[in-house]
Design a protein around this motif. Structure first.
Motif, PDB file in Angstrom:
ATOM      1  N   MET A   1      36.103 101.572  92.000  1.00  0.00           N
ATOM      2  CA  MET A   1      34.788 100.695  91.841  1.00  0.00           C
ATOM      3  C   MET A   1      35.153  99.608  90.845  1.00  0.00           C
ATOM      4  SD  MET A   1      31.204 101.025  92.266  1.00  0.00           S
ATOM      5  CE  MET A   1      30.334 102.238  91.667  1.00  0.00           C
ATOM      6  N   ARG A   2      35.737  99.703  89.813  1.00  0.00           N
ATOM      7  CA  ARG A   2      36.320  98.613  88.839  1.00  0.00           C
ATOM      8  C   ARG A   2      37.224  97.745  89.618  1.00  0.00           C
ATOM      9  NH1 ARG A   2      36.510 100.007  83.244  1.00  0.00           N
ATOM     10  NH2 ARG A   2      38.536  98.991  83.117  1.00  0.00           N
ATOM     11  N   ASN A   3      38.103  98.497  90.527  1.00  0.00           N
ATOM     12  CA  ASN A   3      38.944  97.500  91.383  1.00  0.00           C
ATOM     13  C   ASN A   3      37.937  96.859  92.486  1.00  0.00           C
ATOM     14  OD1 ASN A   3      41.170  98.279  89.999  1.00  0.00           O
ATOM     15  ND2 ASN A   3      41.894  99.632  91.407  1.00  0.00           N
ATOM     16  N   LEU A  10      38.100  89.779  85.829  1.00  0.00           N
ATOM     17  CA  LEU A  10      36.813  88.921  85.295  1.00  0.00           C
ATOM     18  C   LEU A  10      36.598  89.307  84.029  1.00  0.00           C
ATOM     19  CD1 LEU A  10      35.104  89.078  88.661  1.00  0.00           C
ATOM     20  CD2 LEU A  10      36.169  86.804  87.714  1.00  0.00           C
ATOM     21  N   GLY A  11      37.597  90.130  83.365  1.00  0.00           N
ATOM     22  CA  GLY A  11      37.466  90.336  81.920  1.00  0.00           C
ATOM     23  C   GLY A  11      35.993  91.193  81.746  1.00  0.00           C
ATOM     24  N   THR A  12      35.359  91.856  82.246  1.00  0.00           N
ATOM     25  CA  THR A  12      34.268  92.535  82.009  1.00  0.00           C
ATOM     26  C   THR A  12      34.413  93.933  82.252  1.00  0.00           C
ATOM     27  OG1 THR A  12      32.144  92.511  82.851  1.00  0.00           O
ATOM     28  CG2 THR A  12      33.494  92.431  84.883  1.00  0.00           C
ATOM     29  N   ASN A  13      33.218  94.865  81.817  1.00  0.00           N
ATOM     30  CA  ASN A  13      33.388  96.238  81.926  1.00  0.00           C
ATOM     31  C   ASN A  13      31.781  96.987  82.448  1.00  0.00           C
ATOM     32  OD1 ASN A  13      31.514  96.229  79.452  1.00  0.00           O
ATOM     33  ND2 ASN A  13      33.409  95.741  78.487  1.00  0.00           N
ATOM     34  N   TYR A  14      31.695  98.216  82.456  1.00  0.00           N
ATOM     35  CA  TYR A  14      30.446  98.635  82.845  1.00  0.00           C
ATOM     36  C   TYR A  14      29.319  98.290  82.006  1.00  0.00           C
ATOM     37  CZ  TYR A  14      32.457 101.339  86.701  1.00  0.00           C
ATOM     38  OH  TYR A  14      33.165 101.988  87.745  1.00  0.00           O
ATOM     39  N   LYS A  78      29.524  89.840  96.312  1.00  0.00           N
ATOM     40  CA  LYS A  78      30.024  90.410  94.686  1.00  0.00           C
ATOM     41  C   LYS A  78      29.786  89.343  93.770  1.00  0.00           C
ATOM     42  CE  LYS A  78      33.917  93.192  96.769  1.00  0.00           C
ATOM     43  NZ  LYS A  78      35.102  93.117  97.049  1.00  0.00           N
ATOM     44  N   TYR A  79      28.668  88.713  93.916  1.00  0.00           N
ATOM     45  CA  TYR A  79      28.408  87.772  92.721  1.00  0.00           C
ATOM     46  C   TYR A  79      27.280  88.357  91.916  1.00  0.00           C
ATOM     47  CZ  TYR A  79      30.677  83.575  94.397  1.00  0.00           C
ATOM     48  OH  TYR A  79      31.848  82.686  94.618  1.00  0.00           O
ATOM     49  N   THR A 330      30.112  90.088  87.664  1.00  0.00           N
ATOM     50  CA  THR A 330      30.586  90.774  89.157  1.00  0.00           C
ATOM     51  C   THR A 330      29.383  91.195  89.878  1.00  0.00           C
ATOM     52  OG1 THR A 330      30.705  93.201  88.562  1.00  0.00           O
ATOM     53  CG2 THR A 330      32.555  91.635  88.209  1.00  0.00           C
ATOM     54  N   GLY A 331      29.560  91.544  90.950  1.00  0.00           N
ATOM     55  CA  GLY A 331      28.398  92.104  92.042  1.00  0.00           C
ATOM     56  C   GLY A 331      27.756  93.387  91.511  1.00  0.00           C
TER      57      GLY A 331
END
Ligand SMILES: Nc1nc2[nH]cnc2c(=O)[nH]1
Length: 444
Positions: A1-3, A10-14, A78-79, A330-331
């Protein structure tokens, strides 16, 4: 999922994505209340029942269209951009098409459906993507800033801070009114949190405002948590009825006008919104919107699905910038928003706390974030400054994102040509010039 969603790149997390998706949902949730009121023409008394859509069905159609649109956007393009039936076009649908032109709501839905199908065709041929990518960078920044002013204006109005004034159009409202005071409280709290750099400050500000509103007795505590979903039957598939039973009502000049207006406004509103939010999230590459075709496809599919379910045009929401401001990149955030819209069908009683003073601070602060793109415009070059400035101011002043774009895009080739920069004008911009001039001649 993260991939799949490229969290690392994009330097983000859940956590950021979930808070972002939730923030966007809370910023948009008002549409679940406003859309049924608008499409059922609640403000117009003494209408025959046949002219009114069913409020429960429109509520479910609104939630489902928003859910499906946001899920397609999140998973396909994925936006971090969520969708719902647009304000403006819902008013056009109800007040202009149904009430003034006398078109049945079923035929008006057919118009939305046809405009959505034309949209898909334009997207599949790649024309829509080409148009968006032909717009010069500085006009794109202007569109983002203009939408920022527009959204702030909407927020100030919802808060009761800016009100109608018959002499000069706008004025300052009654700042001692309870809801207005609550909104001001929300603005102050959100500004403090954002200034301190607290992640999710917009969301925390909304929660704090809702709690204070309930304590102060300005917002009703929810009567329950869950309830059964109303039936969708009264509007589901109604858009198809006129095609089979009353085709004569569809193939008219009047319907052509209606379909073209739906198409025109959605096209340019969506283009402006996608670019503005992608810019804000740092997702543009070389002034181009990556995966533009997929994003536009998601948007047009949502309109078609929404029309079949029973709502006016579903479009990419500028409120998504609240989620981006809260960290969404991300999306995945759109998937979170989509799931929340799906759940909202059963959690309707809980949504009652998301009132105008709760959403207004978010809208106003998002405007502050969006005008940061003003710094990217070369104001010393008059040929750029004029179309950029007109695009920006026209959006709040005409209350229309599309009209702001139209005015700016008419001036751009004029000032650029006179300045001798003809070679820098993309051929598509000339085509848009002609279309926008015709648009104004037409609406005049
Ligand atoms: N871009 C955009 N954002 C919205 N937010 C609420 N309505 C709209 C709309 O029509 N367009």
């Amino acid at each position: 999922m993260r991939n799949f969603f490229q969290f690392e790149q994009l330097g983000t997390n859940y956590k950021r994505e979930i808070i972002g998706g939730l923030t966007t949902f809370l910023s948009m949730a008002y549409i679940l209340v406003v859309n049924p009121l608008t499409l059922t023409l609640q403000s117009v008394p003494d209408l025959p029942d046949s002219m009114r859509m069913d409020a429960g069905a429109v509520f479910v159609a609104t939630a489902l269209a928003a859910a499906i649109g946001s899920l397609i956007m999140g998973l396909l393009a994925k936006y971090p951009i969520a969708l719902a039936p647009g304000m403006g076009l819902n008013a056009f649908f109800a007040y202009t098409v149904v009430l003034t032109m006398g078109v049945s709501w079923q035929s008006a839905l057919t118009g939305v459906l046809i405009s959505g199908l034309i949209f898909i065709a334009l997207t599949l041929t790649g024309l829509r993507e080409k148009i968006i990518n032909s717009i010069p960078a500085e006009l794109k920044f202007a569109v983002g800033a203009g939408i920022g002013l527009f959204i702030t204006f909407v927020g100030f109005q919802n808060a009761g801070i800016i009100v109608n004034n018959d002499a000069v159009l706008v004025g300052v409202g009654d700042l001692t009114h309870g809801n207005t005071l609550l909104a001001i409280f929300g603005i102050v709290v959100t500004v403090i949190l954002m200034t301190k750099g607290v992640k999710g400050g917009i969301f925390i500000g909304m929660v704090a405002t809702a709690i204070v509103g309930m304590v102060a007795g300005l917002i009703d505590t929810p009567k329950g948590i869950v309830d059964a979903a109303p039936s969708l039957a009264p509007t589901f598939g109604a858009a198809l009825d006129p095609l089979f039973n009353d085709a004569g009502s569809i193939f008219t000049i009047q319907m052509l006008v209606v379909v073209l207006t739906f198409l025109f406004v959605d096209f340019f509103d969506t283009a402006g919104t996608l670019v503005a939010v992608a810019n804000q999230a740092g997702l543009m590459k070389n002034n181009k919107l990556p995966r533009a075709g997929k994003a536009l496809f998601a948007d047009s599919c949502a309109t078609v699905v929404g029309a079949i379910l029973g709502t006016s045009t579903t479009t990419s929401y500028i409120e998504s910038s609240a989620g981006v401001a809260a960290g969404a990149r991300t999306g995945f955030a759109s998937v979170v928003t989509g799931i929340l819209f799906l759940l909202s069908i059963f959690f309707f009683p809980l949504l009652a706390v998301i009132t105008a003073p709760v959403t207004a601070p978010a809208l106003i602060i998002v405007g502050v974030l969006m005008v940061s793109s003003l710094g990217e415009i070369d104001w010393k070059k008059f040929e750029i400054a004029v179309p950029a400035f007109l695009t920006i101011v026209a959006m709040p002043l005409t209350y229309s994102i599309a009209t702001g774009i139209a005015i700016g895009f008419i001036f751009y080739p004029i000032t650029m040509m006179i300045k001798g920069r003809r070679k820098e004008i993309h051929p598509i911009m000339y085509g848009l010039f002609v279309i926008f001039v015709l648009y104004f001649i037409f609406i005049a």
